[in-house]
Design a protein around this motif. Structure first.
Motif, PDB file in Angstrom:
ATOM      1  N   ILE A  21      19.296   8.672   7.614  1.00 48.97           N
ATOM      2  CA  ILE A  21      20.098   9.019   9.028  1.00 48.97           C
ATOM      3  C   ILE A  21      19.495   8.237  10.052  1.00 48.97           C
ATOM      4  N   ARG A  22      20.546   7.580  10.690  1.00 47.06           N
ATOM      5  CA  ARG A  22      19.934   6.727  11.886  1.00 47.06           C
ATOM      6  C   ARG A  22      19.997   7.573  13.234  1.00 47.06           C
ATOM      7  N   GLU A  23      19.564   6.881  14.312  1.00 45.19           N
ATOM      8  CA  GLU A  23      19.616   7.944  15.511  1.00 45.19           C
ATOM      9  C   GLU A  23      21.075   8.022  16.198  1.00 45.19           C
ATOM     10  N   ASP A  24      21.923   7.165  15.790  1.00 52.91           N
ATOM     11  CA  ASP A  24      23.060   7.032  16.393  1.00 52.91           C
ATOM     12  C   ASP A  24      24.262   7.874  15.443  1.00 52.91           C
ATOM     13  N   ASP A  25      23.550   8.436  14.312  1.00 46.76           N
ATOM     14  CA  ASP A  25      24.457   9.304  13.388  1.00 46.76           C
ATOM     15  C   ASP A  25      24.617  10.630  13.973  1.00 46.76           C
ATOM     16  N   PHE A  26      23.381  11.099  14.657  1.00 47.41           N
ATOM     17  CA  PHE A  26      23.460  12.350  15.449  1.00 47.41           C
ATOM     18  C   PHE A  26      22.741  12.368  16.651  1.00 47.41           C
ATOM     19  N   ASN A  27      23.126  12.989  17.751  1.00 45.69           N
ATOM     20  CA  ASN A  27      22.146  12.881  18.900  1.00 45.69           C
ATOM     21  C   ASN A  27      20.870  13.567  18.686  1.00 45.69           C
ATOM     22  N   ASN A  28      20.142  13.206  19.638  1.00 40.19           N
ATOM     23  CA  ASN A  28      18.594  13.715  19.625  1.00 40.19           C
ATOM     24  C   ASN A  28      18.667  15.049  20.416  1.00 40.19           C
ATOM     25  N   SER A  29      19.125  16.056  19.645  1.00 37.49           N
ATOM     26  CA  SER A  29      19.012  17.377  20.422  1.00 37.49           C
ATOM     27  C   SER A  29      18.691  18.155  19.372  1.00 37.49           C
ATOM     28  N   PRO A  30      18.350  19.791  19.678  1.00 34.60           N
ATOM     29  CA  PRO A  30      18.010  20.454  18.523  1.00 34.60           C
ATOM     30  C   PRO A  30      19.049  20.675  17.400  1.00 34.60           C
ATOM     31  N   GLN A  31      20.448  20.826  17.887  1.00 31.46           N
ATOM     32  CA  GLN A  31      21.373  20.967  16.901  1.00 31.46           C
ATOM     33  C   GLN A  31      21.530  19.579  16.173  1.00 31.46           C
ATOM     34  N   GLY A  32      21.691  18.511  16.991  1.00 27.81           N
ATOM     35  CA  GLY A  32      21.680  17.223  16.194  1.00 27.81           C
ATOM     36  C   GLY A  32      20.513  16.732  15.030  1.00 27.81           C
TER      37      GLY A  32
END
Length: 336
Positions: A21-32
């Motif tokens: 999983i890369r950082e740009d696949d999901f945002n850096n939030s609790p949900q992400g």
């Protein structure tokens, strides 16, 4: 022993490294971060179907607990609880301040081990130490080797010295209780001293896709005999629920050797080869990615049954006696 097999396995696992999983696949939030962790397990964990885990239902159970402004500690607790649903001691979540872990695989069972009794009444004050092993000759001429951690190295020179010293004994006890695993090389190196021929001990698979059942064909694992000193007399291997991971692998290999008897409790399992990935916020996650099967192509993730089931007796413990060691001594005297 299994260098070529493990090397080939690592080559086969290279696609998994590129699918992290890369950082740009999901945002850096609790949900992400929640969604990233759920997806890693969904696509790469190897025991979802075998353990009959409805991972979609787990998502629906924990997702409502995620809120936009929650603290890192709160998020870590929820993610750790979600991973605990896998009931796998190889599954961990790492932050800079904590490590989520599942230890009920052994805490929910009898301990069947008392290190103080072993030190005082069996090893004594004059036992020998070679590499990660402690060893001595008991008063009935039975050899005793305690190997409590396969992270502690043992070389072929160490094993030559141990087996030479114990060669006068009528039988040998190998105590791997409370050995939570470590380096497979040391486990294989030790087991290779107890066979005179190449033995099929199991198979390994790796993930080939994102589906829960996307695995390669099983690749055979063989234990090959050492080209140095090998033990020819009866052996009792002592196990408890804390015999895990590389120790589970060692016990599985030893179970296919003719002069070996497993004594004690069922091992803790942990047959999946661990693999690591990372969440968008930098937290690390480790999980089982490649299942190890026995020679009958059956999973050993949940542990290996002993040939002789024995639990520690409280009365024996109170009297400074290790019930499991004593049962092993009896078995070795019957089958010298």
């Amino acid at each position: 022993m299994r260098t070529k097999t493990i090397y080939c396995l690592l080559l086969a696992l290279l696609p998994l490294f590129s699918s992290c999983i890369r950082e740009d696949d999901f945002n850096n939030s609790p949900q992400g971060n929640f969604e990233a962790l759920w997806k890693i397990i969904d696509e790469q964990y190897c025991f979802l179907d075998y353990k009959q885990i409805d991972w979609n239902a787990i998502h629906d159970k924990y997702q409502p607990l995620i809120t936009p402004g929650m603290s890192n500690d709160g998020l870590f607790e929820i993610l750790g609880n979600m991973l605990a649903e896998l009931k796998d001691g190889h599954v961990n979540l790492y932050s800079s301040s904590n490590m989520a872990r599942y230890w009920d695989w052994y805490l929910d069972y009898p301990r069947n081990y008392n290190e103080g009794i072993i030190e005082r009444n069996y090893l004594g004050k004059t036992y020998r130490i070679a590499g990660g092993a402690k060893y001595t000759i008991l008063d009935d001429n039975i050899g005793y080797v305690s190997y409590p951690d396969f992270s502690s190295g043992i070389g072929n020179g160490n094993l030559d010295e141990i087996l030479s010293y114990l060669s006068v004994c009528n039988g040998l006890i190998i105590d791997v209780r409370n050995n939570g695993g470590g380096n497979l090389t040391f486990a294989d190196r030790f087991a290779a001293r107890f066979t005179n021929e190449k033995v099929l001990t199991g198979y390994i698979q790796h993930k080939t896709g994102k589906g829960h059942n996307d695995f390669s064909s099983p690749t055979a694992i063989y234990l090959e005999p050492s080209n140095s000193i090998r033990w020819q007399k009866p052996v009792a291997v002592l196990t408890n629920r804390h015999s895990y991971s590389a120790t589970n692998d060692f016990v599985n290999s030893m179970s296919y050797l003719p002069n070996v008897t497993l004594v004690g409790d069922k091992t803790g399992g942990g047959s999946g080869l661990p693999f690591s990935s990372e969440l968008p916020n930098g937290w690390g996650v480790r999980f089982s990615a490649s299942p190890h099967l026995n020679a009958e192509k059956q999973h050993i993730e949940f542990g290996i049954d002993p040939d002789k089931k024995v639990d520690m007796s409280k009365e024996d413990e109170d009297n400074g006696v290790d019930t499991i060691i004593e049962e092993a001594r009896k078995l070795l005297k019957v089958n010298p």
